[in-house]
Design an enzyme around this catalytic site. Structure first.
Site, PDB file in Angstrom:
ATOM      1  N   ASN A 172     -17.408  -5.618   3.761  1.00 11.56           N
ATOM      2  CA  ASN A 172     -16.606  -5.212   2.610  1.00 11.56           C
ATOM      3  C   ASN A 172     -16.220  -6.444   1.797  1.00 11.56           C
ATOM      4  OD1 ASN A 172     -14.734  -3.147   1.177  1.00 11.56           O
ATOM      5  ND2 ASN A 172     -13.392  -4.867   1.660  1.00 11.56           N
ATOM      6  N   GLU A 173     -16.654  -6.472   0.539  1.00 11.58           N
ATOM      7  CA  GLU A 173     -16.290  -7.542  -0.406  1.00 11.58           C
ATOM      8  C   GLU A 173     -16.465  -8.921   0.218  1.00 11.58           C
ATOM      9  OE1 GLU A 173     -12.386  -6.695  -1.955  1.00 11.58           O
ATOM     10  OE2 GLU A 173     -13.064  -4.898  -3.000  1.00 11.58           O
ATOM     11  N   TYR A 187      -7.168  -5.247 -12.090  1.00 12.35           N
ATOM     12  CA  TYR A 187      -7.153  -6.696 -11.856  1.00 12.35           C
ATOM     13  C   TYR A 187      -7.739  -7.457 -13.040  1.00 12.35           C
ATOM     14  CZ  TYR A 187      -5.939  -5.688  -7.022  1.00 12.35           C
ATOM     15  OH  TYR A 187      -5.306  -5.251  -5.882  1.00 12.35           O
TER      16      TYR A 187
END
Length: 890
Positions: A416-417, A490
């Site tokens: 993940n990421e 973001y």
């Protein structure tokens, strides 16, 4: 695996514990009467000087310290111990201790001897304690659990709290010498299908059997499939000899005609009963029973997801496992309730993120009809060591084998990421080498997942830096790609979301795509009539999700939209309006719905739905000097085509719903306002009623009557409701006859390009951070033109500049915040020309980012009102919030 093929699974939960077993196996809950210490302890040594605390499992030692103002939380080794006695009937049996979860390195000692260990905080493990226990006498188990940072154990960093402790259930299992294997804490039975259709299903069962008995006599494996009514629909036996030890038996079960298919609308479960039988006596030696769901599915890069041959848009949420006040030491019912809440939302998919979770989660998915993905916790970064790689492989093996048979699971994920904030940013050649190691690890894990389970898909979830993942070769590894996208939060604008989807699909037309994360913080205490990015209002979150869900639904090639997150969750390093909490949940951390939850219900549930917004406590300044009403927006969430709204029995209007919503501008009066929304779809009518308590502040303060309280936020465009139901409203520039500030500007953190006003830093010594996170700087005064009488004035301050920088969250990628150091400001505060706070220096006297509240009593005479003056000695005066309260006398 050919991605164009459709795969079917007959799946079962693998866990031994708390299931229906035959006469050969006993499972005992092992949660009670433990002792816990943070002190040092040596098993088998006199511990009379150790300070023990009585606890019941599940337990974590971090439920409180992750929420305090001190940075960090306890990450170290702690000890648990327990006395227990086995009956004499356990002699000659195999004794196992099953741990459903302990974070993250665990050592188990029995009677002073080390019986086993486990590395990894989120997968189950089973310790064979047979050689160390003594039936009929007192035994002592001691367990060392350590949640310290270890560079060889994932996760290394993440936006969630790494709670320590034995935080899931523990069981004692007494099994016969001949039993289904417990290797990797699985139950030894693995079930798939070679064919499934509406006409016929073929079940393939592989059974691992361990035979440590010296008894003679032929053994038989009996596998039976029964339907929901208990009727046998398929049955097959296989023989084995008593001399056989580790045995792997494969069985192709007789075909099942016209199988009842499993789906979100009809989660029909069969059961597979596996028995080891003594052929001579007919005695059942060991038995496991598992649920079974039958369906087939496939992902198509152009058309999305198909289940049982029909298109199905996957819409759901990710889920973290913690809960307010108890950390991640949740009782079973809490896990099940979360899945029920997702189902009630209208969702059909759960991303179990970012780690395998309690078995109750997937059991609930099976029974409720929620499709799922599960992943190991390789988050943000990797360590380039053999130890890290081997631990990742072990976690992946455990995750797949323990959960192999759940009908809900369709995807195994393993990163993940992982390129979010890559290492070696100042050394590009070294960083490229690092990227190569990341890709190599991804390739190894992907290959392993396909070997372990050739039927399911594999997936990596990436953050929105498309070029970085493309150049590193990560996109080319998995069978599915997930994107965690936050355009308009973001960074960027919400309109950029749809552009990203179209660009990626154009460049990778043959790779199926899921949106594995999207969301915006929604502090349920904050509302806005003109929401803007990063104001943390529920209203901005509703707007955000409406745009994203619409873009997802308009694009068939987007197989799934998985919002982030089902509920608010613990993230100790976060500050913002809810320190130590990530508030992107559509439920609060204690599982109260936010308006965003109602928005999804309106768009997803099939039955008639209508719900008025939960913004029930409001306040504000009257529309004009001559009116006693305040007009504010009201959202209603519905799947009805038209909705009629009445206010206090008066018909407002009928409006057409659009994308699950209708919005009115409602003229509220002071006190309780009774709202009733009604809708009809031609066949069924539905109504919903709500009461909004409104405080309307008159345009002329001379009209104030009785007890009065006015709560004002300076430098803010949002409304805040505190724990006492006091509503704080945005202050305004002074107008004669009313109230307001004189001069100055709203504070904005230098270099903060994601937030339009105020600070996102944690304000200490308060739970009302939104009161102190905004301020007017450079103001010369504040006035209340109130009628004569006695009043209490409360001034709220906080120095929002600081020498020490805050924790830079990895997720704020577009932010290059400038830290200018603490302002050396000194000013006097005068109340009706009397100095009440001389030489106020917030940073020096109280410290930066510290809530400061000062209250004063003032008597107003001769119609002079209240005049607060700020006189600068050095720097600019500031004021964060102000409260006015009339003191009533008899």
């Amino acid at each position: 695996m050919n991605k164009k093929l459709a795969f079917a699974f007959l799946l079962v939960p693998l866990l031994l514990l708390n299931m229906a077993y035959g006469q050969g196996r006993q499972v005992t809950n092992f949660n009670n009467k433990w002792q816990f210490t943070k002190g040092s302890y040596q098993p088998g040594i006199d511990d009379s000087k150790v300070k023990w605390q009585a606890v019941t499992l599940p337990h974590t030692w971090n439920k409180n310290d992750v929420m305090d103002d001190a940075p960090g939380y306890y990450r170290a080794a702690c000890w648990y111990r327990k006395n227990f006695t086995l009956t004499n009937g356990s002699k000659g049996k195999k004794i196992y201790i099953y741990f459903n979860g302990a974070n993250q390195q665990t050592e188990v000692y029995i009677n002073g001897a080390k019986a086993g260990s486990h590395t990894g905080g989120y997968t189950r493990f089973c310790i064979d304690v047979t050689p160390y226990v003594k039936p009929g006498i007192l035994n002592i188990i001691a367990v060392k659990v350590d949640n310290s940072f270890n560079e060889d154990i994932a996760p290394l960093t993440a936006d969630f709290t790494f709670f320590g402790g034995i935080y899931r259930n523990v069981d004692l299992v007494v099994a016969p010498q001949t039993h289904f294997s417990v290797d990797n804490a699985a139950n030894g039975v693995f079930i798939t299908t070679s064919q499934v259709s509406e006409g016929q299903a073929v079940v393939v069962v592989k059974s691992n059997i361990v035979n440590e008995s010296s008894a003679t006599g032929d053994l038989q494996l009996l596998t039976t499939v029964i339907d929901k009514a208990g009727k046998t629909v398929s049955r097959l036996t296989a023989d084995m000899k008593t001399g056989d030890r580790d045995v792997l038996l494969g069985q192709v079960m007789p075909a099942i005609n016209q199988p009842h298919l499993w789906s979100p609308d009809d989660p029909y479960l069969y059961r597979v009963i596996s028995k080891i039988i003594n052929k001579i006596t007919g005695r059942v030696i060991d038995e496991v029973s598992n649920p079974l769901g039958m369906r087939w599915y496939n992902f198509d890069a152009e058309k999305g997801f198909y289940l049982n041959g029909r298109p199905l848009k996957l819409i759901g949420a990710s889920r973290h496992q913690d809960f307010k006040g108890i950390g991640n030491a949740l009782p079973d019912s809490y896990h099940t309730r979360d899945v029920k809440l997702l189902k009630q939302m209208g969702g059909n998919f759960l991303r179990v993120a970012h780690y395998p979770q309690d078995r109750k989660v997937l059991e609930a998915c099976d029974s409720l009809g929620i499709l799922a993905s599960v992943e190991i916790p390789v988050v943000n970064a990797i360590t380039e060591t053999a130890g890290f790689t081997e631990n990742c492989k072990q976690m992946l093996t455990e995750m797949i084998r323990q959960n192999y048979n759940h009908p809900s699971i369709i995807i195994w994920a393993y990163m993940n990421e992982v390129l979010l904030r890559p290492k070696f940013g100042n050394d590009k050649p070294r960083q490229q080498q690092y990227f190569g190691h990341v890709r190599d690890l991804a390739a190894q894990l992907d290959s392993m997942a396909r070997r372990e389970d050739a039927a399911r898909y594999t997936m990596i979830a990436c953050h929105g830096d498309y070029n970085r993942y493309k150049q590193a070769g990560i996109i080319d590894v998995p069978m599915l790609i997930g994107w965690n996208l936050y355009q308009g939060w973001y960074g960027g604008q919400t309109a950029d979301f749809a552009k990203f989807l179209d660009k990626f699909h154009q460049n990778y037309p043959k790779l199926p795509m899921l949106i594995t994360e999207y969301g915006a913080d929604a502090d349920d205490r904050i509302r806005a009539t003109q929401p803007q990015r990063f104001d943390k209002s529920v209203d901005y979150a509703v707007d955000f999700h409406q745009i994203y869900l619409n873009a997802i639904n308009q694009r068939p090639f987007v197989a799934a939209g998985i919002l982030w997150n089902l509920a608010d969750f613990s993230s100790e390093e976060r500050a913002e309006t809810t320190p130590h909490i990530n508030s992107k949940g559509i439920l609060t951390q204690d599982r109260k719905p936010k308006d965003v939850y109602y928005f999804y219900q309106a768009n997803l549930v099939k039955q008639p739905y209508l719900k008025i917004s939960d913004w029930n406590h409001r306040a504000g300044l009257a529309d004009s000097v001559n009116t006693s009403t305040l007009t504010q927006p009201l959202m209603v969430f519905t799947n009805m085509p038209d909705v009629t709204l009445t206010l206090n029995g008066i018909n407002m209007s009928t409006q057409k719903a659009k994308k699950g919503m209708v919005t009115w501008q409602v003229p509220f009066r002071s006190g309780n306002n009774i709202l009733k929304a009604s809708g009809t779809n031609g066949e069924k009518s539905i109504t919903n009623q709500s009461v909004v308590n409104m405080t309307v502040i008159p345009g002329s303060l001379n009209l104030l009557k009785g007890s009065v309280e006015i709560n004002l936020l300076l430098g803010a465009n949002r409304y805040y409701t505190d724990a006492d139901a006091n509503v704080w409203i945005p202050a305004k520039a002074y107008q004669k006859g009313s109230f307001g500030y004189l001069e100055g500007n709203a504070y904005k953190m230098p270099g903060n390009n994601r937030q339009g006003y105020g600070s996102d830093r944690d304000i200490l010594k308060t739970t009302d951070d939104p009161i102190y996170q905004t301020q007017q700087e450079g103001l010369s005064g504040f006035r209340f033109d109130v009628p004569d009488g006695s009043y209490k004035i409360t001034l709220c301050f906080a120095e929002l500049t600081a020498d020490k920088p805050g924790v830079e969250l990895a997720y704020n990628l577009s932010n290059s915040e400038q830290r200018t150091g603490a302002q050396d400001r000194v000013f006097d505060v005068l109340l009706n020309a009397k100095t009440v706070l001389p030489n106020l220096n917030l940073a020096k006297q109280y410290g930066a980012l510290m809530a400061v509240s000062k209250s004063f009593t003032v008597t107003v005479k001769n119609g002079n009102g209240i005049k607060i003056s700020f006189k600068a000695q050095k720097g600019q005066p500031v004021l964060n919030a102000i409260r006015l309260k009339r003191i009533m006398t008899r």
